[in-house]
Design a protein around this motif. Structure first.
Motif, short mmCIF file in Angstrom:
data_model
loop_
_atom_site.label_atom_id
_atom_site.label_comp_id
_atom_site.label_asym_id
_atom_site.label_seq_id
_atom_site.Cartn_x
_atom_site.Cartn_y
_atom_site.Cartn_z
N THR A 128 21.62 35.34 68.65
CA THR A 128 21.42 36.34 67.60
C THR A 128 20.25 35.92 66.71
N PHE A 129 19.65 36.91 66.10
CA PHE A 129 18.61 36.65 65.11
C PHE A 129 19.08 37.28 63.81
N ASP A 130 19.37 36.43 62.83
CA ASP A 130 19.89 36.91 61.55
C ASP A 130 18.84 36.64 60.47
N PRO A 131 17.98 37.64 60.19
CA PRO A 131 16.87 37.39 59.26
C PRO A 131 17.31 37.08 57.84
N SER A 132 18.58 37.40 57.51
CA SER A 132 19.03 37.10 56.15
C SER A 132 19.07 35.58 55.93
N LYS A 133 19.13 34.82 57.00
CA LYS A 133 19.22 33.36 56.85
C LYS A 133 17.88 32.67 57.09
N CYS A 134 16.86 33.48 57.32
CA CYS A 134 15.55 32.93 57.68
C CYS A 134 14.81 32.40 56.45
N ILE A 135 14.23 31.21 56.57
CA ILE A 135 13.45 30.65 55.46
C ILE A 135 11.94 30.72 55.77
N VAL A 136 11.60 31.43 56.85
CA VAL A 136 10.20 31.67 57.23
C VAL A 136 9.41 30.35 57.31
N CYS A 137 10.01 29.39 57.96
CA CYS A 137 9.35 28.09 58.13
C CYS A 137 8.39 28.10 59.31
N SER A 138 8.50 29.16 60.13
CA SER A 138 7.61 29.34 61.30
C SER A 138 7.90 28.37 62.44
N ARG A 139 8.98 27.63 62.34
CA ARG A 139 9.27 26.71 63.46
C ARG A 139 9.50 27.49 64.75
N CYS A 140 10.17 28.63 64.67
CA CYS A 140 10.43 29.44 65.88
C CYS A 140 9.13 29.97 66.46
N VAL A 141 8.25 30.44 65.58
CA VAL A 141 6.96 30.99 66.03
C VAL A 141 6.14 29.89 66.69
N ARG A 142 6.14 28.73 66.06
CA ARG A 142 5.34 27.63 66.61
C ARG A 142 5.95 27.10 67.90
N ALA A 143 7.28 27.12 67.99
CA ALA A 143 7.92 26.69 69.25
C ALA A 143 7.54 27.63 70.38
#
Lengths: 945, 78
Positions: free
Chosen positions: A161-176
């Motif tokens: 699941t992707f739950d944007p309410s818990k996202c801190i926008v650290c970009s780790r997912c994007v960079r991974a």
């Protein structure tokens, strides 16, 4: 047992020839130049708070949690992006830093739901950990202002699941997604407070370009990206390090468990083959292990039209053994045989071939490598002296030119493909030789310098044409050849390849590859620095598969691209243990370690070890077993973990052969297609239920560790042992490690291998013996295994499978990312959502000519048979070429493929079948009959469930 | 075609295919390599079957294949 957590130093390790010494909080530490202050601190035992940093990704410097003070420098730099320097004095904790961090953390938490107790990451959340680390005790900002707390969850992906309410926008997912996987499917959309993680163009994860490798989930420091299995079950309490049972990359995983239930499979950072990365199959598609269709009780029946009868293990084994002996008494010792499985462990394949050789008393043993990489064995043994790839995967990081021939790594070997793409993004050049425009030809930040889109069946012409250019233009590495190869043979070969029929212009007429493209590719490979060749079944599954492998070996020798990192000849193996099953003596002419059965000295080793006289004559290959069954001399077979009815060519012929046998013993997880012709069914165990080893495509032997009790009652090696004992040939192994000890005692390339050493080192690449006690990452350093490298004349002999008015198109087959071979495992997982059916790729010109539109049902007919499936109109294939996968029994692509095979090894020519495509509205007659028969067969098993 | 004849035809095809792929090395070497390949990779019953076919006239066998099989036959009777 414990939950294994790898250490995270925050930023990647750096390789450098010099070191710098610095002081962190009074501790002096020495690190390679280029190392970040954060990593230096971690090495010194000091954990600097962090959120956007993790060891697998390059430093980003966005979260502002890792601020430090450095004497003599202004401000509070981020320790993740600041390189350590000689004499630097760093302070990671003081009142100023504490205040800054607490303030930053307060802002993060002010836009984060405080549902920690019911959050799926409770106890495994870096945000939670950092809030504790910085001593956050209150949040002064309320929730009245704008926030993301009601952002909608994306639950489209079946596995996470992707739950944007818990996202801190650290970009780790994007960079991974960028750095680790190389798909670049994720991005940060918007600016400032409106920044959100977005899949592709703000699509759902399922609809996006996301390939579900799981890298983003692993990188996520919160519960934003979370495995659904963790949400359902809860966090694991212990983990076991084991090896994936899908492709030949051989990824190491942590099986994270709660009791005997798998919570999730997480790629292991210290895994040498995968370095902490994974693909959708290994990471998520393990649900087949508990699928309701798995057969857990042995079954027998007198005729294949009878209902299955559930029986005890003892009765099933006794019955199977008595049938084998009955057939041998009536029809001779050679009337029976066995097939080992590339899905099973080394120890299990060793045991099956031992059963055949010692208990059956013949060499009628073969393996599924027959239909994939047997030409690799023949070709590389002939030219180099051993039947294996030359490099480790790490070698690709030193390659300057990568040539991919007849392989589709992003689908077939995705984790290695990510590593390859990383090297390509860093500047290595790429040559692709493939009839299809595979993804690698043009993918984000990667574009092939040359794509040789050859006609299927012309590999040898093209490869010899490349040699023609290299020799004619003086690009051969004569110093290497003189030192390392038989120079007289080289001279003969050089004269051969210079013949006019291998000039680029002549090859263009045969293959369709423009002469200048061929020249460009040859020049680049020969003179572009380290040249590494990676190839797959698009090379081997041809009537000249072995010749093509030898042509590849010739190219590598001629250019001196062997015997060091960054070069080599690298077969990408299909199944997890293809290399291992071949190593373990699964071929009818070879004992363990590729030693021919006619060698009396080798037989003497096994005669003594096994207390029998090993037959000095080669046995039957799979195709020969089928032919001999139809001819009447072959009556019974024990098949462990292979579905020959679906995987082997010309399905009708295989069905007839199986139908002619009196005793077919299928040992598998499911009632596969072959089981429709079986008389005995022995339920198999999964890779999660047994100990053993797999050997991957880089000859790396790795431990498979049991994480749960076998649901069927026994590990597969125990079942083979029971059968052997019932046949009167005693086996008394208490553990697979004892089988490996026997392999080491009898096999020079395995002398130094043991479970203890594997446990200690993590993995070992054979040869492993007194000369290489910890294994051999790169082979043929200094000299070839056979002494001098052998150049072989590779004359192009066109296939006898010809196109013509009735069958004007050429069919080639392959795999797709989300499915695995015959699909027995992946079809029983949620991977079906991505590939629920096999489709036929057809070029728009060919489609239009036939009145076929995208999605239409079409009949695919060849000289062997016909099937129906839906068309996918795409210019990925060239005009005149069509392509499909073979994952679904409802399609049975192999009804269409021919019986033509490699001249040396009988590996089927799956990649070239002359076909016609026409619109249709009904299934082929074979499909209708087969669907009925298959349904009937499953009904016959119902009483046992 | 009977199953038996089809099997003979298949063995002949396989043997010819081996010989054809060795033909680039010249006739004598191709004969020796074909003989060696069939000895090293064919089960004895397959070898016996194709020798029976050879003795029955060897329909379909190419000259190089035939010579290799004649040597195989000679070795089998020695």
């Amino acid at each position: 047992m414990k939950l294994y957590n790898e250490s995270d130093h925050g930023t990647p390790a750096k390789k450098a020839t010099s070191e710098v010494k610095l002081s962190v909080d009074g501790r002096v530490v020495s690190v390679p130049a280029g190392t970040s202050v954060m990593r230096a601190a971690a090495i010194a035992g000091i954990g600097v708070p962090k959120l956007c940093a993790t060891e697998s990704l390059e430093a980003f410097g966005s979260c502002r949690m890792c601020l430090v003070e450095i004497e003599g420098r202004n401000g509070t730099p981020a320790s993740c992006t600041t390189p350590a320097a000689e004499g630097m004095v760093v302070h990671t904790q003081n009142e100023r830093l504490k205040k800054l961090r607490r303030g930053v953390m307060e802002l993060y938490i002010s836009d984060h739901p405080l549902d920690c107790l019911t959050c799926s990451a409770n106890g495994d959340c870096e945000l939670q950990d950092m809030a504790g680390a910085v001593g956050l005790r209150e949040v002064r900002y309320g929730y009245d202002g704008e926030n993301h707390l009601k952002a909608k969850k994306d639950e489209s992906n079946p596995y996470f699941t992707f739950d944007p309410s818990k996202c801190i926008v650290c970009s780790r997912c994007v960079r991974a997604c960028d750095e680790t996987q190389g798909t670049l499917a994720l991005t940060i959309q918007g600016r400032g407070f409106g920044s959100t993680v977005s899949a592709s163009q703000n699509q759902s994860f399922l609809e996006s370009e996301c390939v579900s490798c799981g890298a983003c989930i692993k990188a996520c420091p919160t519960a934003t990206l979370m495995e659904k299995s963790v949400i359902d079950i809860g966090l694991p309490e212990h983990s076991v390090i084991t090896t994936c049972a899908y492709c030949g990359v051989g990824c190491t995983f942590k099986a994270e468990m709660r009791g005997e239930e798998v919570v999730r499979m997480v790629p292991f950072d210290d895994g040498k083959a995968n370095q902490g990365h994974s693909c959708v199959k290994g990471r998520f598609a393990w649900g087949y292990t508990t699928h309701k269709e798995r057969v857990l009780k042995p079954m027998i029946r007198a005729k294949v039209t009878d209902p299955w009868q559930e029986v005890s293990w003892e009765r099933a084994i006794t019955h199977a053994a008595s049938e084998i002996r009955r057939l041998q008494e009536a029809h001779g010792r050679g009337a029976v045989g066995g097939i080992t499985s590339s899905r099973c462990t080394n120890e299990e394949t060793f045991l099956v071939q031992k059963l055949v050789r010692a208990a059956f008393g013949n060499n009628n043993v073969d393996t599924c490598a027959r239909v994939c990489h047997s030409p690799t064995g023949y070709g590389l043994k002939t030219t180099f002296g051993t039947s294996a790839g030359t490099q480790d995967f790490e070698s690709v990081e030193h390659a300057d030119v990568i040539m991919v021939i007849g392989a589709n790594p992003t689908d077939g070997h995705p984790v290695f493909a990510s590593r390859m793409k990383r090297r390509l993004r860093a500047g290595a050049k790429l040559i692709v030789i493939d009839p299809r425009r595979i993804d690698l030809v043009r993918t984000p930040h990667v574009e092939a310098s040359h794509h040789l889109a050859l006609q299927p069946g012309t590999n040898v012409a093209v490869l010899t044409g490349l040699a023609h250019v290299i020799v004619s233009e003086g690009l051969a590495n004569e110093a290497f050849i003189r030192e390392r190869c038989d120079f007289d043979e080289y001279l003969q070969w050089a004269e051969f390849v210079k013949r006019p029929e291998y000039s680029p212009e002549a090859v263009e007429k045969v293959s369709g590859v423009p002469a200048e493209t061929l020249r460009g590719a040859a020049r680049l490979y020969a003179s572009g620095g380290n040249g590494a060749i990676y190839y797959g079944l698009g090379v081997t599954e041809h009537s000249q598969g072995s010749t093509a492998v030898m042509a590849i070996a010739n190219l590598a020798m001629a250019t001196g691209n062997l015997g060091r990192p960054g070069v080599g000849v690298n077969p990408l193996r299909g199944q997890n243990n293809v290399q291992g099953s071949c190593d373990m003596g699964s071929f009818p002419h070879e004992l363990v370690g590729y030693r021919h059965v006619s060698d009396a000295a080798v037989r003497a080793i096994f005669d003594k070890a096994w207390g029998v006289k090993v037959d000095p004559e080669p046995g039957l290959r799979i195709s020969n077993m089928i032919d001999s069954a139809l001819e009447g001399s072959f009556k019974g077979i024990y098949i462990q973990g292979e579905d020959i009815l679906q995987s082997d060519p010309n399905t009708k012929h295989i069905a007839a052969g199986l139908g002619a046998m009196e005793c077919v013993i299928v040992h598998d997880l499911f009632l596969n297609e072959t089981a429709s012709y079986a008389h005995v069914f022995l339920p198999g165990s999964t890779f999660l239920e047994k100990d053993g080893t797999f050997t991957n495509a880089e000859r790396r032997i790795q431990l498979v560790r049991k994480v749960m009790t076998p649901r069927n009652g026994y590990a597969d090696w125990e079942i083979t042992q029971l059968l052997s004992n019932a046949l009167g040939y005693p086996m008394h192994y208490a553990h697979p490690s004892e089988i490996m000890d026997e392999i080491a005692r009898t096999t020079p390339t395995f002398t130094g291998v043991s479970f203890d050493k594997l446990d200690r080192l993590g993995s070992i690449q054979w040869p492993c013996n007194d000369r290489a006690p910890e294994g051999t990452p790169v082979m043929h350093v200094g000299s070839f295994v056979r002494g001098k490298g052998r150049f072989v004349l590779t004359e192009f002999v066109p296939t006898d499978e010809k196109t013509g008015p009735r069958f004007p198109l050429l069919l080639t087959t392959g795999r797709i990312l989300t499915q695995y071979n015959v699909g027995a495992q992946t079809r029983r997982t949620a991977n079906e959502v991505w590939h629920p059916e096999d489709r036929l790729e057809i070029h728009p010109f060919d489609a239009e000519e036939r009145g076929v539109k995208d999605g239409d049902w079409v009949k695919l007919a060849s000289r062997s048979g016909e099937t129906t499936l839906r068309a996918q109109v795409t210019d990925r294939v060239a005009p005149g070429v069509v392509y499909t996968t073979f994952h679904h029994p409802s399609t049975q692509a192999n009804v269409v493929t021919s019986e033509y095979a490699d001249w040396a090894t009988s590996c089927p020519e799956y990649k070239v079948t002359a076909v016609q495509v026409s619109p249709t509205r009904e299934p082929a007659e074979w499909q209708t009959q087969y669907a009925r028969m298959s349904a009937d067969q499953r009904k016959l098993a119902e009483p046992s469930k | 075609m009977s199953a038996s004849a089809a099997y003979d035809e298949k063995l002949v095809y396989m043997a010819n295919q081996i010989a054809r792929n060795f033909s680039i090395h010249g006739e004598e070497k191709a004969v020796a390599s074909t003989l060696d390949h069939i000895r090293m990779f064919w089960d004895p019953r397959m070898r016996a079957r194709i020798l029976d076919h050879l003795r029955a006239g060897g329909v379909g066998l190419e000259p190089t294949t035939r010579r290799a099989l004649e040597l195989l036959s000679l070795a089998a009777t020695e």
